[in-house]
Design a protein around this motif. Structure first.
Motif, PDB file in Angstrom:
ATOM      1  N   ASP A 259      57.165 -12.919 -34.880  1.00 41.63           N
ATOM      2  CA  ASP A 259      58.065 -12.786 -36.423  1.00 41.63           C
ATOM      3  C   ASP A 259      57.785 -11.128 -36.392  1.00 41.63           C
ATOM      4  O   ASP A 259      57.956 -10.474 -37.193  1.00 41.63           O
ATOM      5  CB  ASP A 259      57.246 -13.584 -37.480  1.00 41.63           C
ATOM      6  CG  ASP A 259      57.612 -14.803 -37.383  1.00 41.63           C
ATOM      7  OD1 ASP A 259      58.276 -15.422 -37.301  1.00 41.63           O
ATOM      8  OD2 ASP A 259      57.008 -15.692 -38.180  1.00 41.63           O
TER       9      ASP A 259
ATOM     10  N   ASN B 154      47.975 -13.426 -50.071  1.00 41.08           N
ATOM     11  CA  ASN B 154      48.419 -15.383 -50.009  1.00 41.08           C
ATOM     12  C   ASN B 154      46.921 -15.702 -50.521  1.00 41.08           C
ATOM     13  O   ASN B 154      47.089 -17.476 -50.494  1.00 41.08           O
ATOM     14  CB  ASN B 154      48.517 -15.962 -48.486  1.00 41.08           C
ATOM     15  CG  ASN B 154      49.971 -15.337 -48.528  1.00 41.08           C
ATOM     16  OD1 ASN B 154      51.499 -15.772 -49.321  1.00 41.08           O
ATOM     17  ND2 ASN B 154      50.370 -14.553 -47.087  1.00 41.08           N
TER      18      ASN B 154
ATOM     19  N   TYR C  62      49.011 -13.537 -43.274  1.00 42.41           N
ATOM     20  CA  TYR C  62      49.814 -14.285 -42.419  1.00 42.41           C
ATOM     21  C   TYR C  62      48.602 -15.949 -42.024  1.00 42.41           C
ATOM     22  O   TYR C  62      49.239 -16.687 -42.475  1.00 42.41           O
ATOM     23  CB  TYR C  62      49.967 -14.048 -41.505  1.00 42.41           C
ATOM     24  CG  TYR C  62      50.569 -14.738 -40.038  1.00 42.41           C
ATOM     25  CD1 TYR C  62      52.335 -15.455 -40.888  1.00 42.41           C
ATOM     26  CD2 TYR C  62      50.629 -15.813 -39.452  1.00 42.41           C
ATOM     27  CE1 TYR C  62      53.085 -16.020 -39.776  1.00 42.41           C
ATOM     28  CE2 TYR C  62      51.067 -16.912 -38.230  1.00 42.41           C
ATOM     29  CZ  TYR C  62      52.195 -16.902 -39.153  1.00 42.41           C
ATOM     30  OH  TYR C  62      52.884 -17.567 -38.269  1.00 42.41           O
TER      31      TYR C  62
ATOM     32  N   SER D 187      48.498 -18.291 -45.877  1.00 39.82           N
ATOM     33  CA  SER D 187      50.217 -19.169 -45.965  1.00 39.82           C
ATOM     34  C   SER D 187      50.396 -20.288 -45.067  1.00 39.82           C
ATOM     35  O   SER D 187      49.307 -20.573 -44.801  1.00 39.82           O
ATOM     36  CB  SER D 187      51.241 -17.755 -45.167  1.00 39.82           C
ATOM     37  OG  SER D 187      51.534 -17.863 -44.312  1.00 39.82           O
ATOM     38  N   ALA D 188      51.058 -20.666 -46.194  1.00 40.10           N
ATOM     39  CA  ALA D 188      51.092 -22.378 -45.450  1.00 40.10           C
ATOM     40  C   ALA D 188      51.849 -22.462 -44.520  1.00 40.10           C
ATOM     41  O   ALA D 188      51.567 -23.589 -43.935  1.00 40.10           O
ATOM     42  CB  ALA D 188      52.406 -22.531 -47.032  1.00 40.10           C
ATOM     43  N   ALA D 189      52.634 -21.709 -44.021  1.00 37.93           N
ATOM     44  CA  ALA D 189      53.687 -22.336 -42.465  1.00 37.93           C
ATOM     45  C   ALA D 189      52.926 -22.414 -41.067  1.00 37.93           C
ATOM     46  O   ALA D 189      53.171 -23.214 -40.834  1.00 37.93           O
ATOM     47  CB  ALA D 189      55.098 -21.207 -42.615  1.00 37.93           C
ATOM     48  N   PRO D 190      52.133 -21.739 -41.126  1.00 41.43           N
ATOM     49  CA  PRO D 190      50.586 -21.766 -39.985  1.00 41.43           C
ATOM     50  C   PRO D 190      49.968 -22.140 -40.016  1.00 41.43           C
ATOM     51  O   PRO D 190      49.531 -23.283 -39.513  1.00 41.43           O
ATOM     52  CB  PRO D 190      50.327 -20.780 -40.066  1.00 41.43           C
ATOM     53  CG  PRO D 190      50.345 -19.829 -41.055  1.00 41.43           C
ATOM     54  CD  PRO D 190      51.351 -20.318 -41.396  1.00 41.43           C
TER      55      PRO D 190
ATOM     56  N   GLU E 107      50.701 -25.662 -42.091  1.00 35.63           N
ATOM     57  CA  GLU E 107      51.146 -26.951 -41.590  1.00 35.63           C
ATOM     58  C   GLU E 107      51.611 -27.179 -40.265  1.00 35.63           C
ATOM     59  O   GLU E 107      50.947 -28.522 -39.893  1.00 35.63           O
ATOM     60  CB  GLU E 107      52.386 -26.851 -42.454  1.00 35.63           C
ATOM     61  CG  GLU E 107      52.370 -26.741 -44.128  1.00 35.63           C
ATOM     62  CD  GLU E 107      53.985 -26.551 -44.802  1.00 35.63           C
ATOM     63  OE1 GLU E 107      54.310 -26.450 -45.504  1.00 35.63           O
ATOM     64  OE2 GLU E 107      55.077 -25.854 -43.618  1.00 35.63           O
ATOM     65  N   ARG E 108      51.585 -26.217 -38.879  1.00 36.86           N
ATOM     66  CA  ARG E 108      51.789 -25.991 -37.741  1.00 36.86           C
ATOM     67  C   ARG E 108      49.814 -26.737 -37.112  1.00 36.86           C
ATOM     68  O   ARG E 108      50.565 -27.126 -36.860  1.00 36.86           O
ATOM     69  CB  ARG E 108      52.128 -25.341 -36.974  1.00 36.86           C
ATOM     70  CG  ARG E 108      53.596 -24.990 -37.262  1.00 36.86           C
ATOM     71  CD  ARG E 108      54.585 -23.401 -36.302  1.00 36.86           C
ATOM     72  NE  ARG E 108      53.793 -21.518 -36.706  1.00 36.86           N
ATOM     73  CZ  ARG E 108      53.683 -21.590 -38.162  1.00 36.86           C
ATOM     74  NH1 ARG E 108      55.430 -21.335 -38.241  1.00 36.86           N
ATOM     75  NH2 ARG E 108      53.695 -20.237 -37.648  1.00 36.86           N
TER      76      ARG E 108
ATOM     77  N   GLN F 145      50.795 -24.291 -51.244  1.00 43.53           N
ATOM     78  CA  GLN F 145      51.665 -24.767 -50.997  1.00 43.53           C
ATOM     79  C   GLN F 145      52.256 -25.700 -49.992  1.00 43.53           C
ATOM     80  O   GLN F 145      53.253 -25.540 -49.458  1.00 43.53           O
ATOM     81  CB  GLN F 145      52.917 -22.476 -51.436  1.00 43.53           C
ATOM     82  CG  GLN F 145      52.347 -22.297 -52.031  1.00 43.53           C
ATOM     83  CD  GLN F 145      53.118 -22.598 -53.441  1.00 43.53           C
ATOM     84  OE1 GLN F 145      54.103 -22.811 -53.959  1.00 43.53           O
ATOM     85  NE2 GLN F 145      51.887 -23.487 -54.284  1.00 43.53           N
ATOM     86  N   ALA F 146      50.842 -25.718 -49.418  1.00 39.76           N
ATOM     87  CA  ALA F 146      51.397 -26.871 -47.803  1.00 39.76           C
ATOM     88  C   ALA F 146      52.607 -28.049 -48.163  1.00 39.76           C
ATOM     89  O   ALA F 146      51.459 -28.528 -49.313  1.00 39.76           O
ATOM     90  CB  ALA F 146      50.488 -26.455 -47.229  1.00 39.76           C
TER      91      ALA F 146
ATOM     92  N   THR G 177      54.519 -33.694 -44.685  1.00 45.90           N
ATOM     93  CA  THR G 177      55.867 -34.342 -43.867  1.00 45.90           C
ATOM     94  C   THR G 177      55.631 -35.810 -44.126  1.00 45.90           C
ATOM     95  O   THR G 177      54.044 -36.376 -44.184  1.00 45.90           O
ATOM     96  CB  THR G 177      55.869 -33.950 -41.766  1.00 45.90           C
ATOM     97  OG1 THR G 177      54.978 -34.508 -41.423  1.00 45.90           O
ATOM     98  CG2 THR G 177      56.276 -32.036 -42.447  1.00 45.90           C
TER      99      THR G 177
END
Length: 352
Positions: free
Chosen positions: A56, A111, A282, A285-288, A290-291, A304-305, A308
């Motif tokens: 990114d 964040n 970073y 933050s939510a995205a990493p 979640e991974r 915010q995560a 699924t």
């Protein structure tokens, strides 16, 4: 079972580690060196955090696996070779109190606003000394070939004499922070009032087959059925389940499980401070996160995560419901009194 003082002292000292960078690892201009525990943790940080961040931003992040990142930070105080590293919350508190960590404003790591402030590693004046990327929890792992999950619906079960010689237990350094804390809550106290918890811990110790010296040994004990159950980490059971060992289950007793936040921190005087702040933001933050959950079962700290359907099915609930079942103690108080607590547990075990 008899615990020797040598066993207790060895457990309290924990792992040792080298005091310099591993061979072939050198910081380069525009590169971030991140100190991580090895094995699955290192893999998670490479795949869920470092590689996507590099893709990114173009900033290369290199994950360096170590037995104990905190030891490296302490050895390199005043001349840090790593930009960031991971540790337990207690380790972070201790280093912060020793004035070993770089601090940041919320404007530098915005964040963090999406992470509950009770999970922040922060100074008295509110500056951020560490980012919380995720947490695990400490429950009771049960080999269902040897016992039923219904047998361990309360933490008091671990002190039941029926389990004599059938339980596992970790080292005093972790008993002092994890087991004693949740057992004290079970006994009607908390981390400030541990008398009842010490009684339950003593009862559990009498049932223990073996004091394990490593997570690998604990995994083996559970997987092979050498023990029926033991207090254990949710992420370790997650890894066993993902590897096909579906007969080991993690139980959250009726009193709850212990929430274990982790922290990412930067050493005081870190080079490339602005670049480090962007990396920490970073991580928050939510995205990493979640991974990281999908890879290793670590629960995201960022509100915010989103879980699924697959994650919800594996957890049996969503993130908010899970958090409500977890106990978050005063880690600062626990860290401050850890030395004396370890000594008290050492003495108790030596007398059994």
């Amino acid at each position: 079972m008899k615990f020797t003082r040598r066993q207790a002292i060895a457990g309290a000292l924990g792992a040792t580690t080298a005091l310099s960078l591993p061979g072939g690892v050198f910081a380069q201009s525009g590169q971030i060196l991140h100190a991580s525990w090895g094995g699955g943790v290192g893999d998670t940080w490479t795949k869920a955090f470092a590689e996507p961040y590099t893709a990114d931003t173009g900033t290369d992040v290199r994950i360096v696996e170590l037995p104990n990142p905190e030891a490296q930070f302490r050895a390199q105080a005043g001349n840090p070779q790593y930009h960031t590293g991971i540790g337990t919350f207690v380790q972070g508190v201790n280093m912060m109190r020793d004035d070993m960590l770089e601090t940041f404003s919320i404007d530098e790591i915005p964040n963090m606003k999406n992470i509950d402030e009770k999970f922040w590693l922060k100074t008295e004046d509110g500056r951020i000394a560490g980012v919380t990327p995720y947490f695990a929890y400490y429950g009771i792992a049960v080999n269902t070939n040897e016992a039923s999950v219904d047998d361990f619906q309360t933490w008091k079960s671990v002190a039941d004499p029926k389990w004599e010689g059938r339980l596992g237990m970790t080292r005093p350094i972790y008993l002092s922070t994890y087991d004693l804390t949740i057992l004290s809550k079970t006994a009607g106290g908390d981390e400030y009032n541990t008398g009842g918890g010490m009684d339950l811990l003593k009862g559990m110790a009498k049932n223990v087959l073996n004091v394990s010296n490593s997570l690998a040994q604990q995994n083996t004990m559970l997987e092979r059925g050498e023990v029926a159950a033991m207090p254990f980490y949710s992420v370790r059971v997650w890894s066993l389940n993902e590897a096909g060992v579906d007969y080991v289950k993690i139980v959250i007793p009726e009193e709850g499980a212990l929430l274990l936040p982790y922290a990412i921190f930067a050493p005081k005087g870190v080079k490339d401070r602005e670049m480090v702040a962007e990396w920490l933001n970073y991580i928050a933050s939510a995205a990493p996160q979640e991974r990281g959950m999908a890879a290793s079962g670590y629960i995201p700290a960022n509100d915010q995560a989103e879980a699924t359907d697959d994650i919800r099915a594996k957890l049996g609930m969503g993130y908010q419901e899970l958090r409500a079942k977890l106990y978050q103690p005063d880690w600062g108080y626990i860290a401050e009194h850890q030395k004396d607590t370890v000594a008290a547990i050492d003495q108790m075990l030596a007398e059994l």
